[in-house]
Motif scaffolding. Structure first.
Motif, PDB file in Angstrom:
ATOM      1  N   GLU A 115       1.138  -1.634  -0.022  1.00  0.00           N
ATOM      2  CA  GLU A 115      -0.008  -0.265   0.269  1.00  0.00           C
ATOM      3  C   GLU A 115       0.926   0.827   0.296  1.00  0.00           C
ATOM      4  N   LYS A 116       2.016   1.470   0.687  1.00  0.00           N
ATOM      5  CA  LYS A 116       2.987   2.012   0.613  1.00  0.00           C
ATOM      6  C   LYS A 116       3.290   2.265  -0.320  1.00  0.00           C
ATOM      7  N   ILE A 117       3.547   1.018  -0.899  1.00  0.00           N
ATOM      8  CA  ILE A 117       4.388   1.957  -2.464  1.00  0.00           C
ATOM      9  C   ILE A 117       3.310   2.108  -3.751  1.00  0.00           C
ATOM     10  N   GLU A 118       2.019   1.544  -3.685  1.00  0.00           N
ATOM     11  CA  GLU A 118       1.191   2.329  -4.422  1.00  0.00           C
ATOM     12  C   GLU A 118       0.651   3.796  -4.018  1.00  0.00           C
ATOM     13  N   VAL A 119       0.763   3.885  -3.191  1.00  0.00           N
ATOM     14  CA  VAL A 119       0.403   5.269  -2.920  1.00  0.00           C
ATOM     15  C   VAL A 119       1.966   6.734  -3.404  1.00  0.00           C
ATOM     16  N   GLU A 120       2.968   5.785  -3.447  1.00  0.00           N
ATOM     17  CA  GLU A 120       3.909   6.357  -4.427  1.00  0.00           C
ATOM     18  C   GLU A 120       3.883   6.445  -5.359  1.00  0.00           C
ATOM     19  N   LEU A 121       3.881   5.007  -6.182  1.00  0.00           N
ATOM     20  CA  LEU A 121       3.158   5.296  -8.051  1.00  0.00           C
ATOM     21  C   LEU A 121       2.763   6.898  -8.546  1.00  0.00           C
ATOM     22  N   LYS A 122       1.646   6.877  -7.011  1.00  0.00           N
ATOM     23  CA  LYS A 122       0.834   7.475  -7.421  1.00  0.00           C
ATOM     24  C   LYS A 122       1.108   9.515  -8.220  1.00  0.00           C
ATOM     25  N   LYS A 123       2.637   9.519  -7.101  1.00  0.00           N
ATOM     26  CA  LYS A 123       2.944  10.763  -7.612  1.00  0.00           C
ATOM     27  C   LYS A 123       3.376  10.263  -9.163  1.00  0.00           C
ATOM     28  N   PHE A 124       4.041   9.706  -9.707  1.00  0.00           N
ATOM     29  CA  PHE A 124       4.469   9.190 -10.289  1.00  0.00           C
ATOM     30  C   PHE A 124       3.548   9.352 -11.874  1.00  0.00           C
ATOM     31  N   ILE A 125       2.715   8.170 -11.620  1.00  0.00           N
ATOM     32  CA  ILE A 125       1.706   8.039 -12.952  1.00  0.00           C
ATOM     33  C   ILE A 125       0.416   7.861 -11.915  1.00  0.00           C
ATOM     34  N   LYS A 126      -0.721   8.591 -13.788  1.00  0.00           N
ATOM     35  CA  LYS A 126      -1.568   9.189 -13.330  1.00  0.00           C
ATOM     36  C   LYS A 126      -2.689   8.347 -12.922  1.00  0.00           C
ATOM     37  N   ASN A 127      -3.037   7.465 -13.942  1.00  0.00           N
ATOM     38  CA  ASN A 127      -3.963   5.998 -14.007  1.00  0.00           C
ATOM     39  C   ASN A 127      -3.414   4.992 -13.440  1.00  0.00           C
ATOM     40  N   SER A 128      -3.017   5.091 -12.284  1.00  0.00           N
ATOM     41  CA  SER A 128      -2.583   4.307 -10.922  1.00  0.00           C
ATOM     42  C   SER A 128      -3.106   2.647 -10.368  1.00  0.00           C
ATOM     43  N   GLU A 129      -4.640   2.894 -10.985  1.00  0.00           N
ATOM     44  CA  GLU A 129      -5.521   1.938 -11.215  1.00  0.00           C
ATOM     45  C   GLU A 129      -4.939   0.800 -11.559  1.00  0.00           C
ATOM     46  N   SER A 130      -4.436   1.000 -12.367  1.00  0.00           N
ATOM     47  CA  SER A 130      -4.246  -0.119 -13.330  1.00  0.00           C
ATOM     48  C   SER A 130      -2.751  -0.604 -13.632  1.00  0.00           C
ATOM     49  N   ILE A 131      -2.043  -0.517 -12.520  1.00  0.00           N
ATOM     50  CA  ILE A 131      -1.229  -0.949 -11.513  1.00  0.00           C
ATOM     51  C   ILE A 131      -1.429  -1.679 -10.953  1.00  0.00           C
ATOM     52  N   PHE A 132      -0.472  -2.869 -11.005  1.00  0.00           N
ATOM     53  CA  PHE A 132      -0.886  -4.604  -9.789  1.00  0.00           C
ATOM     54  C   PHE A 132       1.117  -4.021  -9.257  1.00  0.00           C
ATOM     55  N   VAL A 133       0.874  -4.620  -8.020  1.00  0.00           N
ATOM     56  CA  VAL A 133       1.592  -4.150  -7.275  1.00  0.00           C
ATOM     57  C   VAL A 133       1.959  -5.579  -5.952  1.00  0.00           C
ATOM     58  N   LYS A 134       3.080  -6.285  -6.292  1.00  0.00           N
ATOM     59  CA  LYS A 134       3.183  -7.557  -5.294  1.00  0.00           C
ATOM     60  C   LYS A 134       4.231  -7.656  -4.652  1.00  0.00           C
ATOM     61  N   VAL A 135       4.501  -7.375  -3.275  1.00  0.00           N
ATOM     62  CA  VAL A 135       5.345  -7.155  -2.125  1.00  0.00           C
ATOM     63  C   VAL A 135       5.415  -9.090  -1.403  1.00  0.00           C
ATOM     64  N   LYS A 136       6.126  -9.288  -1.384  1.00  0.00           N
ATOM     65  CA  LYS A 136       6.721 -10.635  -0.835  1.00  0.00           C
ATOM     66  C   LYS A 136       8.318 -11.398  -0.234  1.00  0.00           C
ATOM     67  N   LEU A 137       8.229 -12.341   0.449  1.00  0.00           N
ATOM     68  CA  LEU A 137       9.745 -12.164   0.877  1.00  0.00           C
ATOM     69  C   LEU A 137       9.870 -12.636   0.049  1.00  0.00           C
ATOM     70  N   SER A 138      11.055 -12.405  -0.087  1.00  0.00           N
ATOM     71  CA  SER A 138      12.567 -13.274  -1.127  1.00  0.00           C
ATOM     72  C   SER A 138      13.122 -14.339  -1.109  1.00  0.00           C
ATOM     73  N   GLY A 139      11.594 -15.680   0.286  1.00  0.00           N
ATOM     74  CA  GLY A 139      11.836 -16.734   1.229  1.00  0.00           C
ATOM     75  C   GLY A 139      12.810 -16.266   2.064  1.00  0.00           C
ATOM     76  N   ILE A 140      13.030 -17.218   3.230  1.00  0.00           N
ATOM     77  CA  ILE A 140      13.246 -17.584   4.473  1.00  0.00           C
ATOM     78  C   ILE A 140      14.596 -17.688   4.772  1.00  0.00           C
ATOM     79  N   GLN A 141      15.573 -17.202   5.317  1.00  0.00           N
ATOM     80  CA  GLN A 141      17.043 -17.496   5.359  1.00  0.00           C
ATOM     81  C   GLN A 141      16.934 -17.244   7.494  1.00  0.00           C
ATOM     82  N   PHE A 142      17.648 -18.659   7.748  1.00  0.00           N
ATOM     83  CA  PHE A 142      17.913 -18.572   8.937  1.00  0.00           C
ATOM     84  C   PHE A 142      19.092 -19.311   8.831  1.00  0.00           C
ATOM     85  N   LEU A 143      19.439 -19.552  10.418  1.00  0.00           N
ATOM     86  CA  LEU A 143      21.128 -19.934  11.103  1.00  0.00           C
ATOM     87  C   LEU A 143      20.104 -21.656  11.752  1.00  0.00           C
ATOM     88  N   VAL A 144      21.144 -22.781  10.882  1.00  0.00           N
ATOM     89  CA  VAL A 144      20.949 -24.040  12.280  1.00  0.00           C
ATOM     90  C   VAL A 144      21.891 -24.884  12.335  1.00  0.00           C
TER      91      VAL A 144
END
Length: 258
Positions: A115-144
């Motif tokens: 949602e934060k990225i979508e707010v920032e994109l609205k500053k640059f793109i007028k028709n921001s409704e056509s933009i799809f943003v996906k955010v996720k962790l790039s895997g989970i790292q741990f030490l054993v």
């Protein structure tokens, strides 16, 4: 006398071998209604050193190409390049996205960051409704570390990693590993916290620590008998005791003959 010594050695060997109670996973009966869903439904909040995958998609690729890194613009690739293509959270809790620049994500969920990225994109793109943003962790790292067969830092390309997944990816717990006192060290905003879980108890599936978090350190301590140098089975223990007894007997006979 000799019979008594043999009997004593057999008793010692049987009492010294690893018991099933300490080596068998998930003992007991599972609860009729698991409460673990309460913990699993809590979204993860991003920490320092996490790597995020941010994907901005549009019907017009040129519209979003400005916000892609050079690696992302070159096309899709395997999980091995996630470290270079993703956005690493720096020690100040920020990530750097082209044109948007620094964006603070520390303590935010994936949904909140999107949602934060979508707010920032609205500053640059007028028709921001056509933009799809996906955010996720790039895997989970741990030490054993500790009494596992393949200790080290591991990254699994999954959204959730259980303590069982983590142990299995490290080659399982070795013979002398203490399955009843597996320790999890986690760095939080309040400092380093330590949790202890018992993998021999079926209640582990209901534990709030069943799922680990990125950058956790998992330590499997040794059983006390490892320091004693006793075998894992009755036969190996008997052999060890017999060898010690033979050495002691030879030494006593040698001294008596001096």
């Amino acid at each position: 006398m000799k019979k008594n010594i043999v009997y004593l050695m057999i008793i010692m060997s049987l009492s010294s071998c690893l018991s099933l109670k300490k080596t068998t996973y998930f003992q007991g009966e599972p609860s009729e209604k698991s409460e673990m869903y309460k913990f699993n439904n809590e979204p993860y909040r991003v920490q320092v050193n996490d790597v995020l995958s941010v994907e901005i998609v549009s019907e017009n690729p040129e519209l979003v190409s400005l916000f892609e890194t050079s690696q992302q613009a070159s096309g899709p690739s395997g999980g091995g390049n996630l470290y270079f293509e993703g956005y690493t959270v720096d020690r100040h809790g920020n990530i750097r996205i082209p044109y948007i620049n620094e964006l603070n994500v520390l303590g935010y969920t994936e949904k909140e960051i999107r949602e934060k990225i979508e707010v920032e994109l609205k500053k640059f793109i007028k028709n921001s409704e056509s933009i799809f943003v996906k955010v996720k962790l790039s895997g989970i790292q741990f030490l054993v570390n500790g009494e596992v067969r393949s200790p080290g830092t591991i990254t699994l390309l999954q959204n959730q990693v259980s303590i069982l997944d983590a142990i299995a990816s490290a080659g399982e717990i070795a013979d002398f590993g203490n399955r009843q006192e597996v320790q999890i060290y986690r760095k939080t905003l309040n400092g380093v916290e330590r949790y202890v879980v018992d993998l021999t108890d079926v209640a582990i599936f209901d534990s709030e620590h069943y799922y680990i978090k990125p950058n956790d350190i998992i330590y499997v301590p040794p059983l006390q008998r490892k320091n004693w140098g006793i075998g894992t089975t009755g036969l190996s223990t008997f052999t060890t005791i017999a060898s010690i007894f033979a050495v002691l007997t030879s030494t006593i006979l040698l001294i008596d003959n001096l």
